[in-house]
Motif scaffolding. Structure first.
Motif, PDB file in Angstrom:
ATOM      1  N   LEU A  40       0.827  -1.210   0.000  1.00  0.00           N
ATOM      2  CA  LEU A  40       0.000   0.000   0.000  1.00  0.00           C
ATOM      3  C   LEU A  40       0.861   1.260   0.000  1.00  0.00           C
ATOM      4  O   LEU A  40       0.509   2.263  -0.630  1.00  0.00           O
ATOM      5  CB  LEU A  40      -0.955   0.001   1.198  1.00  0.00           C
ATOM      6  CG  LEU A  40      -2.128  -0.963   1.088  1.00  0.00           C
ATOM      7  CD1 LEU A  40      -2.852  -1.083   2.425  1.00  0.00           C
ATOM      8  CD2 LEU A  40      -3.079  -0.538  -0.018  1.00  0.00           C
ATOM      9  N   GLU A  41       1.984   1.212   0.685  1.00  0.00           N
ATOM     10  CA  GLU A  41       2.906   2.354   0.675  1.00  0.00           C
ATOM     11  C   GLU A  41       3.446   2.574  -0.738  1.00  0.00           C
ATOM     12  O   GLU A  41       3.509   3.710  -1.223  1.00  0.00           O
ATOM     13  CB  GLU A  41       4.048   2.113   1.657  1.00  0.00           C
ATOM     14  CG  GLU A  41       4.959   3.298   1.813  1.00  0.00           C
ATOM     15  CD  GLU A  41       6.009   3.099   2.897  1.00  0.00           C
ATOM     16  OE1 GLU A  41       6.839   4.013   3.043  1.00  0.00           O
ATOM     17  OE2 GLU A  41       6.015   2.068   3.578  1.00  0.00           O
ATOM     18  N   PHE A  42       3.797   1.490  -1.423  1.00  0.00           N
ATOM     19  CA  PHE A  42       4.283   1.578  -2.796  1.00  0.00           C
ATOM     20  C   PHE A  42       3.187   2.109  -3.725  1.00  0.00           C
ATOM     21  O   PHE A  42       3.434   3.000  -4.548  1.00  0.00           O
ATOM     22  CB  PHE A  42       4.773   0.198  -3.263  1.00  0.00           C
ATOM     23  CG  PHE A  42       5.257   0.181  -4.683  1.00  0.00           C
ATOM     24  CD1 PHE A  42       6.394   0.894  -5.057  1.00  0.00           C
ATOM     25  CD2 PHE A  42       4.585  -0.549  -5.647  1.00  0.00           C
ATOM     26  CE1 PHE A  42       6.846   0.881  -6.370  1.00  0.00           C
ATOM     27  CE2 PHE A  42       5.031  -0.570  -6.958  1.00  0.00           C
ATOM     28  CZ  PHE A  42       6.159   0.141  -7.318  1.00  0.00           C
ATOM     29  N   VAL A  43       1.972   1.615  -3.575  1.00  0.00           N
ATOM     30  CA  VAL A  43       0.844   2.094  -4.381  1.00  0.00           C
ATOM     31  C   VAL A  43       0.628   3.587  -4.142  1.00  0.00           C
ATOM     32  O   VAL A  43       0.346   4.342  -5.076  1.00  0.00           O
ATOM     33  CB  VAL A  43      -0.438   1.279  -4.083  1.00  0.00           C
ATOM     34  CG1 VAL A  43      -1.690   1.947  -4.646  1.00  0.00           C
ATOM     35  CG2 VAL A  43      -0.297  -0.140  -4.627  1.00  0.00           C
ATOM     36  N   GLY A  44       0.789   4.016  -2.891  1.00  0.00           N
ATOM     37  CA  GLY A  44       0.675   5.444  -2.584  1.00  0.00           C
ATOM     38  C   GLY A  44       1.697   6.267  -3.345  1.00  0.00           C
ATOM     39  O   GLY A  44       1.393   7.358  -3.842  1.00  0.00           O
ATOM     40  N   LYS A  45       2.916   5.750  -3.449  1.00  0.00           N
ATOM     41  CA  LYS A  45       3.954   6.447  -4.224  1.00  0.00           C
ATOM     42  C   LYS A  45       3.570   6.494  -5.705  1.00  0.00           C
ATOM     43  O   LYS A  45       3.753   7.521  -6.374  1.00  0.00           O
ATOM     44  CB  LYS A  45       5.315   5.771  -4.062  1.00  0.00           C
ATOM     45  CG  LYS A  45       5.853   5.760  -2.652  1.00  0.00           C
ATOM     46  CD  LYS A  45       6.097   7.145  -2.130  1.00  0.00           C
ATOM     47  CE  LYS A  45       6.739   7.078  -0.756  1.00  0.00           C
ATOM     48  NZ  LYS A  45       6.697   8.340  -0.054  1.00  0.00           N
ATOM     49  N   LEU A  46       3.043   5.388  -6.215  1.00  0.00           N
ATOM     50  CA  LEU A  46       2.605   5.378  -7.614  1.00  0.00           C
ATOM     51  C   LEU A  46       1.488   6.390  -7.838  1.00  0.00           C
ATOM     52  O   LEU A  46       1.465   7.076  -8.860  1.00  0.00           O
ATOM     53  CB  LEU A  46       2.135   3.979  -8.031  1.00  0.00           C
ATOM     54  CG  LEU A  46       3.205   2.895  -8.087  1.00  0.00           C
ATOM     55  CD1 LEU A  46       2.579   1.557  -8.484  1.00  0.00           C
ATOM     56  CD2 LEU A  46       4.337   3.267  -9.028  1.00  0.00           C
ATOM     57  N   ARG A  47       0.575   6.490  -6.876  1.00  0.00           N
ATOM     58  CA  ARG A  47      -0.507   7.485  -6.985  1.00  0.00           C
ATOM     59  C   ARG A  47       0.076   8.892  -7.052  1.00  0.00           C
ATOM     60  O   ARG A  47      -0.386   9.721  -7.830  1.00  0.00           O
ATOM     61  CB  ARG A  47      -1.461   7.376  -5.791  1.00  0.00           C
ATOM     62  CG  ARG A  47      -2.375   6.168  -5.855  1.00  0.00           C
ATOM     63  CD  ARG A  47      -3.271   6.031  -4.635  1.00  0.00           C
ATOM     64  NE  ARG A  47      -3.981   7.255  -4.348  1.00  0.00           N
ATOM     65  CZ  ARG A  47      -4.218   7.726  -3.121  1.00  0.00           C
ATOM     66  NH1 ARG A  47      -3.786   7.083  -2.062  1.00  0.00           N
ATOM     67  NH2 ARG A  47      -4.883   8.844  -2.946  1.00  0.00           N
ATOM     68  N   LEU A  48       1.085   9.161  -6.223  1.00  0.00           N
ATOM     69  CA  LEU A  48       1.706  10.491  -6.224  1.00  0.00           C
ATOM     70  C   LEU A  48       2.373  10.821  -7.558  1.00  0.00           C
ATOM     71  O   LEU A  48       2.502  11.989  -7.911  1.00  0.00           O
ATOM     72  CB  LEU A  48       2.728  10.606  -5.092  1.00  0.00           C
ATOM     73  CG  LEU A  48       2.155  10.687  -3.680  1.00  0.00           C
ATOM     74  CD1 LEU A  48       3.279  10.616  -2.643  1.00  0.00           C
ATOM     75  CD2 LEU A  48       1.341  11.953  -3.506  1.00  0.00           C
ATOM     76  N   THR A  49       2.786   9.801  -8.286  1.00  0.00           N
ATOM     77  CA  THR A  49       3.399  10.043  -9.596  1.00  0.00           C
ATOM     78  C   THR A  49       2.366  10.439 -10.636  1.00  0.00           C
ATOM     79  O   THR A  49       2.722  10.920 -11.703  1.00  0.00           O
ATOM     80  CB  THR A  49       4.134   8.796 -10.130  1.00  0.00           C
ATOM     81  OG1 THR A  49       3.173   7.798 -10.491  1.00  0.00           O
ATOM     82  CG2 THR A  49       5.152   8.260  -9.150  1.00  0.00           C
ATOM     83  N   GLY A  50       1.104  10.207 -10.326  1.00  0.00           N
ATOM     84  CA  GLY A  50       0.052  10.461 -11.304  1.00  0.00           C
ATOM     85  C   GLY A  50      -0.211   9.268 -12.204  1.00  0.00           C
ATOM     86  O   GLY A  50      -0.947   9.382 -13.187  1.00  0.00           O
ATOM     87  N   MET A  51       0.371   8.126 -11.886  1.00  0.00           N
ATOM     88  CA  MET A  51       0.147   6.930 -12.701  1.00  0.00           C
ATOM     89  C   MET A  51      -1.353   6.605 -12.709  1.00  0.00           C
ATOM     90  O   MET A  51      -1.984   6.576 -11.655  1.00  0.00           O
ATOM     91  CB  MET A  51       0.928   5.735 -12.133  1.00  0.00           C
ATOM     92  CG  MET A  51       0.724   4.441 -12.923  1.00  0.00           C
ATOM     93  SD  MET A  51       1.525   2.998 -12.163  1.00  0.00           S
ATOM     94  CE  MET A  51       3.111   3.043 -12.981  1.00  0.00           C
TER      95      MET A  51
END
Length: 139
Positions: free
Chosen positions: A65-76
């Motif tokens: 979930l932490e990794f997914v949060g980072k992906l969300r921040l990228t705008g992916m």
């Protein structure tokens, strides 16, 4: 080792073995609805259940979930995140495709950073301009 396995939480040392959905919501800032949606669309790997059917998230799930949060921040886009999760579940033979997805996202992030730096430069010019007009000094 899969990406899910290799993602380590940066939120601190392991606290306990299993978390309820409300505990995960409190730890991540995501709502229980979002966590259920992530699972439903395939963004989350299978989440274990208690004997009563309650979701029991692991430290590994928190790392994901932490990794997914980072992906969300990228705008992916969510569709790309789901595709990435599918590739992880498919195994090691998908490493090249996973890398390609992340490289494309990285290029997008670098482009946005450049745009933001240009925007910041314009703001700085305007701030300096108003500082001079208002009798102050440029910043």
């Amino acid at each position: 080792m899969s990406v899910i396995e290799s993602v380590e939480s940066t939120t601190g040392p392991a606290r306990k073995d299993r978390y309820t959905i409300s505990e995960v919501a409190a730890l991540t800032g995501l709502t229980a609805h979002t966590l259920r949606w992530y699972e439903r669309i395939g963004l989350m790997p299978h989440v274990d259940r208690s004997h009563t059917g309650q979701r029991r998230f692991s430290e590994r799930d928190l790392g994901w979930l932490e990794f997914v949060g980072k992906l969300r921040l990228t705008g992916m886009p969510v569709a790309d995140m789901v595709r990435y999760a599918e590739l992880v579940r498919e195994g090691a033979h998908t490493h090249a495709e996973r890398r390609a997805l992340l490289e494309a996202t990285r290029r997008d992030v670098l482009s946005r950073i450049a745009e933001l730096q240009d925007t910041l430069a314009v703001l700085d010019l305007k701030i300096d301009h108003y500082g001079t007009i208002c009798g102050g000094t440029p910043s």
